[in-house]
Design a protein around this motif. Structure first.
Motif, PDB file in Angstrom:
ATOM      1  N   GLN A 186       0.822  -1.213   0.000  1.00  0.00           N
ATOM      2  CA  GLN A 186       0.000   0.000   0.000  1.00  0.00           C
ATOM      3  C   GLN A 186       0.854   1.260   0.000  1.00  0.00           C
ATOM      4  N   TYR A 187       1.998   1.193   0.669  1.00  0.00           N
ATOM      5  CA  TYR A 187       2.874   2.361   0.811  1.00  0.00           C
ATOM      6  C   TYR A 187       4.300   1.962   0.444  1.00  0.00           C
ATOM      7  N   PRO A 188       4.549   1.643  -0.820  1.00  0.00           N
ATOM      8  CA  PRO A 188       5.860   1.093  -1.222  1.00  0.00           C
ATOM      9  C   PRO A 188       7.029   2.053  -1.022  1.00  0.00           C
ATOM     10  N   GLN A 189       6.740   3.346  -0.927  1.00  0.00           N
ATOM     11  CA  GLN A 189       7.821   4.326  -0.825  1.00  0.00           C
ATOM     12  C   GLN A 189       8.545   4.278   0.518  1.00  0.00           C
ATOM     13  N   TYR A 190       7.957   3.589   1.519  1.00  0.00           N
ATOM     14  CA  TYR A 190       8.559   3.598   2.854  1.00  0.00           C
ATOM     15  C   TYR A 190       9.454   2.391   3.129  1.00  0.00           C
TER      16      TYR A 190
END
Length: 212
Positions: A171-175
């Protein structure tokens, strides 16, 4: 400490008149994001005979991810009963991490009792704080390295939480949650600095960044 030592505490505490012991442990108190997860496990007295794989059972933090994953299903299959509970990042912010951990532990015990209809005479809990489970409880400092049922609970809690962090990574691949699992690494802080605080971060753990 040899692996067989993990079974000594339960052997000393169990008698023919007592119900099997619960072991309770948590994973995820320290991360900046995601839930805290707890597990409760009852292992049979002949667990090693039923499942020789459990001979390598240990504190989940002392095992590689591959070994933890390899033990996850055998623990569930061998256990007389188990339950897994969690408290969300919102609940952590509302309650504080200690009380949220206790909540996750209570949910794990409740799930096991509802599913397997087993009530123990004694619960062994990792650490030195009583989570107020409504049952006779003995806290065991470093219990995940000295008690087989606590070690088994630590495996279920850790692997379950890791899987959830992989889902959050989608859901939040950037982290980079799949890599650091939400723990406060340099990479994680760099991602927060670049992308800001996500909806699944524990805002109470990031007060300084919020103030800045």
């Amino acid at each position: 400490m040899t692996q067989v030592d993990l079974w000594t505490l339960e052997a000393e505490l169990c008698t023919p008149d007592t119900q099997p012991l619960y072991g309770v442990d948590e994973a995820g108190r320290g991360p900046l994001a995601g839930p805290v997860v707890a597990a409760a496990v009852i292992l049979p007295e002949d667990a090693l005979q039923r499942c020789p794989q459990l001979a390598v059972l240990n504190d989940s933090k002392k095992l590689s991810e591959k070994k933890r994953e390899a033990l996850f299903e055998p623990v569930k299959a061998t256990a007389l009963g188990f339950g897994i509970g969690q408290a969300s990042w919102e609940e952590i912010d509302q309650l504080n991490i200690l009380q949220a951990t206790f909540l996750a532990m209570r949910r794990a015990v409740e799930q096991m009792e509802q599913q397997f209809h087993l009530t123990p005479d004694l619960v062994l809990v990792d650490g030195n704080r009583d989570p107020h489970l409504g049952l006779q409880t003995r806290t065991v400092v470093k219990g995940d390295g000295t008690s087989a049922c606590i070690a088994a609970a630590s495996i279920l809690a850790k692997v379950t939480r890791d899987h959830q962090m992989v889902e959050l990574d989608r859901q939040y691949p950037q982290y980079g949650f799949a890599k650091h699992k939400g723990y406060p690494t340099k990479q994680h802080y760099a991602c927060i600095e670049q992308y800001g605080i996500s909806p699944v971060h524990r805002r109470s753990f990031l007060k300084k960044l919020l103030q800045d």
